[in-house]
Design an enzyme around this catalytic site. Structure first.
Site, mmCIF file in Angstrom:
data_model
loop_
_atom_site.group_PDB
_atom_site.id
_atom_site.type_symbol
_atom_site.label_atom_id
_atom_site.label_comp_id
_atom_site.label_asym_id
_atom_site.label_seq_id
_atom_site.Cartn_x
_atom_site.Cartn_y
_atom_site.Cartn_z
ATOM 1 N N LYS A 161 20.236 31.397 35.596
ATOM 2 C CA LYS A 161 20.042 30.791 33.973
ATOM 3 C C LYS A 161 18.768 31.026 33.655
ATOM 4 O O LYS A 161 17.490 30.287 35.164
ATOM 5 C CB LYS A 161 20.027 29.571 33.745
ATOM 6 C CG LYS A 161 20.334 29.152 32.117
ATOM 7 C CD LYS A 161 21.019 27.922 32.295
ATOM 8 C CE LYS A 161 20.929 27.570 30.863
ATOM 9 N NZ LYS A 161 21.404 26.000 30.000
ATOM 10 N N ARG A 186 32.009 26.851 30.933
ATOM 11 C CA ARG A 186 30.805 27.435 30.295
ATOM 12 C C ARG A 186 31.047 28.971 29.641
ATOM 13 O O ARG A 186 30.168 29.095 30.256
ATOM 14 C CB ARG A 186 28.893 26.979 31.474
ATOM 15 C CG ARG A 186 28.038 26.963 30.249
ATOM 16 C CD ARG A 186 27.163 26.862 31.234
ATOM 17 N NE ARG A 186 26.491 27.535 32.138
ATOM 18 C CZ ARG A 186 25.921 26.711 33.467
ATOM 19 N NH1 ARG A 186 24.380 25.947 32.495
ATOM 20 N NH2 ARG A 186 25.511 27.350 34.122
ATOM 21 N N SER A 213 21.830 17.291 29.435
ATOM 22 C CA SER A 213 20.700 17.854 30.107
ATOM 23 C C SER A 213 18.900 17.197 30.115
ATOM 24 O O SER A 213 19.266 17.265 28.583
ATOM 25 C CB SER A 213 20.646 19.462 29.550
ATOM 26 O OG SER A 213 21.768 20.382 30.063
#
Length: 203
Positions: free
Chosen positions: A131, A33, A102
């Site tokens: 996050k 990521r 997701s």
């Protein structure tokens, strides 16, 4: 559509060197990521991660950059809900690249299932500081509900605030694979952590 994922543990990392280190330690399913890189650096880091994945027999997942994944022949793409608006799923399928999506709510799950992904992820299971999330922690009960809703054949990934101590409860609730960031890359002994997760969750 696969019925299983490459490994019950799923480290999510922010630099290709982690693919090399964690792959050497036994991780076989790793998400790269990468954020806020210029295109040239991004491409170079994805290629570096891909080369490390080949060395260690890792199935590499690239977060978001589906065009680059198609160009380079990455194994998997992970797609967020916002990216579903722009990702060309037909192109991704034509390239024979698996993809996961997701989900955080029933509406997002329905949307994900409508495009027949190779796995769905639910998060955050616990609070995560990595996050900024608009979603409250889902808990393992929601994970068990997702398993009932998606049926036995759709692979399910748990993510968000998961530690070694919490991982087995996610597997018990129906997750096929458990994803984590900090518990691997912020560990003082990342390689040992991979071994401990594998011993706890099974190979």
């Amino acid at each position: 559509m696969t019925s299983r994922l490459p490994s019950p543990i799923y480290p999510v990392v922010d630099h290709p060197r982690w693919v090399d280190r964690l792959g050497a330690a036994g991780a076989r399913f790793i998400q790269l990521r990468l954020k806020n890189l210029d295109p040239e650096t991004l491409r170079a880091q994805v290629i570096e991660g891909q080369e490390a994945a080949v060395r260690h027999n890792v199935r590499l997942v690239l977060n978001d950059y589906w065009q680059l994944a198609i160009e380079l022949g990455i194994d998997y793409i992970h797609i967020g809900q916002e990216d579903l608006d722009t990702a060309d799923l037909d192109q991704i399928r034509a390239a024979r690249i698996a993809f996961g999506i997701s989900t955080h709510s029933h509406e997002e799950l329905a949307r994900a299932l409508s495009v027949a992904p190779d796995y769905v992820a639910l998060g955050p299971i616990w609070e995560t500081k990595l996050k900024k999330m608009i979603w409250d922690p889902q808990g393992v009960e929601k994970l068990a509900e997702w398993r009932r809703l998606i049926g036995p054949d759709m692979p399910l990934v748990a993510i968000g605030g998961i530690t070694l101590a919490r991982a087995t409860s996610c597997i018990a609730a129906g997750a096929d694979s458990v994803a984590a960031v900090s518990d691997f890359i912020a560990s003082d002994t990342p390689e040992a952590q991979v071994q401990a997760w594998l011993a706890s969750c099974g190979h």
